[in-house]
Write an enzyme that holds these catalytic residues in place. Structure first.
Site, PDB file in Angstrom:
ATOM      1  N   ASP A   1      -8.849   0.191   2.350  1.00 10.29           N
ATOM      2  CA  ASP A   1      -8.946   0.688   0.979  1.00 10.29           C
ATOM      3  C   ASP A   1     -10.259   0.261   0.342  1.00 10.29           C
ATOM      4  O   ASP A   1     -10.938   1.042  -0.315  1.00 10.29           O
ATOM      5  CB  ASP A   1      -7.777   0.158   0.133  1.00 10.29           C
ATOM      6  CG  ASP A   1      -6.540   1.008   0.332  1.00 10.29           C
ATOM      7  OD1 ASP A   1      -6.556   1.810   1.273  1.00 10.29           O
ATOM      8  OD2 ASP A   1      -5.573   0.870  -0.427  1.00 10.29           O
TER       9      ASP A   1
ATOM     10  N   ASP B   1       0.862  -1.171   0.000  1.00 12.34           N
ATOM     11  CA  ASP B   1       0.000   0.000   0.000  1.00 12.34           C
ATOM     12  C   ASP B   1       0.906   1.231   0.000  1.00 12.34           C
ATOM     13  O   ASP B   1       1.655   1.438   0.944  1.00 12.34           O
ATOM     14  CB  ASP B   1      -0.879  -0.030   1.257  1.00 12.34           C
ATOM     15  CG  ASP B   1      -1.808   1.157   1.318  1.00 12.34           C
ATOM     16  OD1 ASP B   1      -1.943   1.826   0.301  1.00 12.34           O
ATOM     17  OD2 ASP B   1      -2.376   1.410   2.386  1.00 12.34           O
TER      18      ASP B   1
ATOM     19  N   THR C   1      -3.220   5.734  -3.746  1.00 16.79           N
ATOM     20  CA  THR C   1      -2.077   6.379  -3.092  1.00 16.79           C
ATOM     21  C   THR C   1      -0.807   6.194  -3.903  1.00 16.79           C
ATOM     22  O   THR C   1       0.036   7.089  -3.959  1.00 16.79           O
ATOM     23  CB  THR C   1      -1.864   5.796  -1.691  1.00 16.79           C
ATOM     24  OG1 THR C   1      -1.926   4.388  -1.770  1.00 16.79           O
ATOM     25  CG2 THR C   1      -2.922   6.284  -0.752  1.00 16.79           C
ATOM     26  N   THR C   2      -0.668   5.029  -4.540  1.00 17.98           N
ATOM     27  CA  THR C   2       0.535   4.783  -5.324  1.00 17.98           C
ATOM     28  C   THR C   2       0.503   5.595  -6.614  1.00 17.98           C
ATOM     29  O   THR C   2       1.485   6.224  -7.000  1.00 17.98           O
ATOM     30  CB  THR C   2       0.669   3.286  -5.652  1.00 17.98           C
ATOM     31  OG1 THR C   2       0.360   2.539  -4.497  1.00 17.98           O
ATOM     32  CG2 THR C   2       2.064   2.951  -6.078  1.00 17.98           C
TER      33      THR C   2
END
Length: 541
Positions: free
Chosen positions: A379, A60, A93-94
């Site tokens: 998530d 994550d 997020t990535t």
């Protein structure tokens, strides 16, 4: 006459101009490279050792960057990005970091050609507006109540995560939990408060398949007097208190206390509860009165847990026992029982009628695995919350980014003046996401990207993208790989705005110290040569 004037103190180090721009871009690229390999379903895991010696194994993006300790200020602000993204929409997020890194990377060429940063930023902002417009065009609406669609969506979101091998399990848990706590605000809006009303309890042991969403809540407590109080009550009447049932100064007040507590207990027992729960202490005496009346009691419960119980069984938390009313008693729960799981006792308040709070019980072989599952669940819940709030979908698998990129490339022809080139570069930067997906699959990146660009350039199907598992080019509609609209929109906005912010920095003054204690001699300023200023600070060993 022309002696040099010292404005800044000796100990301050000042870098300005293009050197800063390059330093910032390098730092941001370093951060993006750290988590680039964690994008997509074929992603790698990262193992991080934290200060306490514990390990975190995760892919994550936010969880990784949270643990990193970074020296370079630009890298710090990149890390903030993924945190914002995590708090706002909980997913992507990535992608945010990879995209922002790429935006800065393409800007580097312009800075070398001595473009002014504000020109680049203006072009980027124009590109952002057009990108959001494209998103609006290709988004499709979805029916929130159609479970299969939502399930497919959440699955494609956590398909990139470690738990994807457990199939629908996590997706199911997430959808159950979020639909349970959703509250209608009217006008077709729904509010889902994940932080407050969904508790994830991780209990090591058992199998992952044993995880479930309770129709109610559980908490890590036992009744006060296990031998004397019932551990299982069907259809309990629950009273929640926020006051101590004990006295402090006992010598003098022993007599008083007895009466005082007896009074309170009598007031509470008037309502014929089966279960009394308080956030504060409960003295032996009160315990005795309750057990005599056949009432189970639980003490010193966390405030957040108490709120959840209130939401689940419909009780109202009361501050003073003499203000109790019939309406404050919670009757919504179908069953109260205390079970032993592993080594600990857990109290369950379950089978509630229309609970507005719930607990997700996660079981699994090890602590590390459970932590990772919990992160994935967060998530997944965020995604299903996003769908409930804004039921629009865009294609996943890099298809959205490619469509945006192709549209922006066509548009760049109509832009006049110097801004045309940075605009076009921003269009190319969007291809970072599908390219990274292709890299992580291990397919021939250049061929795949060229084929995809060709397909998107003539605009035949906006849903053509990369199937992250095989690396083949596929139609995302059929593969059911989709993303939530507001996750994508937020990703684009955050990434571009951050890139603009970092490009606008042209001066870094470091070495600003707090006032030194009197008596401590001035420390010698360390002088860094230009060569090692850039590379040493980014990633400390």
């Amino acid at each position: 006459m022309n002696a040099p004037v010292l404005v800044l103190k000796d100990s301050l180090k000042r870098e300005s101009g293009t050197k800063v721009h390059h330093g910032n871009i390098q730092a941001s690229k370093a951060v993006a490279d750290i988590i680039r390999t964690t994008l997509g379903p074929r992603s790698m895991l990262k193992m991080l050792l934290d200060a306490g010696g514990g390990i975190v194994v995760t892919n994550d993006g936010n969880a990784i960057l949270r643990e990193l300790d970074v020296a370079h200020p630009a890298a710090k602000s990149m890390i903030e990005l993924s945190r914002t993204q995590d708090e706002e929409v909980g997913d992507g997020t990535t992608s945010v970091i990879v995209l922002a890194g790429e935006m800065l990377h393409v800007a580097e060429a312009f800075i070398e050609k001595s473009y002014h940063p504000t020109v680049i930023c203006r072009a980027y902002n124009k590109a952002l507006e057009d990108a959001i417009a494209v998103l609006d065009k290709i988004a499709m609406s979805v029916d929130v109540n159609d479970r299969a669609t939502v399930l497919g969506l959440v699955k494609s979101c956590i398909g990139t995560k470690f738990t994807s091998q457990f199939g629908d399990l996590i997706a199911d848990l997430a959808i159950d939990a979020t639909t349970t706590v959703g509250v209608d605000l009217g006008q077709g809006l729904r509010e889902v408060d994940i932080k407050k009303y969904i508790k994830v309890e991780k209990v090591p042991g058992g199998q992952l398949e044993d995880s479930k969403v309770l129709k109610g809540v559980m908490f890590n407590k036992d009744v006060v007097a296990p031998g004397k109080m019932k551990r299982k009550i069907v259809n309990p009447r629950i009273i929640l208190l926020d006051c101590p049932l004990e006295e402090e100064d006992w010598e003098v007040l022993l007599k008083l206390e007895e009466e005082y507590i007896e009074n309170i207990c009598v007031q509470i027992l008037k309502f014929k509860p089966d279960l009394v729960i308080t956030e504060k202490g409960l003295s032996d005496l009160a315990c005795h009165y309750f057990s005599k009346a056949g009432v189970s009691a639980i003490r010193r419960l966390r405030k957040t847990d108490n709120n959840r119980i209130a939401k689940a069984c419909g009780a109202v938390i009361v501050n003073r026992p003499d203000e109790l009313q019939e309406s404050d008693v919670g009757t919504g729960a179908g069953l109260f029982e205390v079970k032993k799981i592993g080594d600990d006792f857990f109290a369950f308040v379950v089978d509630c009628k229309e609970p507005k709070a719930c607990t997700v019980l996660l079981r699994g072989p090890s602590k590390d695995l459970l932590n990772e599952v919990e992160r994935n669940l967060q998530d997944a819940m965020s995604v299903s919350r996003n769908i409930i709030k804004n039921p629009k979908l865009v294609p996943g698998g890099g298809a959205t980014e490619l469509t945006v990129s192709a549209t922006l490339k066509q548009k760049s022809a109509t832009i006049e003046g110097i801004e045309k080139w940075p605009y076009e570069a921003a269009a190319i930067a969007f291809e970072a996401i599908p390219r990274t997906l292709a890299q992580n699959c291990g397919v021939n990146v250049i061929r795949t990207m060229t084929a995809l660009q060709g397909k998107h350039a003539n605009g035949e199907n906006a849903w053509t993208g990369i199937d992250g598992n095989t690396g083949a080019i596929a139609d995302m509609k059929e593969s059911k790989i989709r993303d939530a609209y507001n996750v994508k929109a937020q990703t684009f906005k955050t990434a571009i705005e951050a890139a603009c912010m970092l490009l606008r920095i042209d001066d870094i003054v470091s070495g600003i110290k707090k006032k030194q204690a009197p008596g401590a001699g001035p420390s010698k300023p360390t002088i860094e040569t230009e060569g090692d200023a850039d590379n040493e600070q980014i990633l400390p060993d």
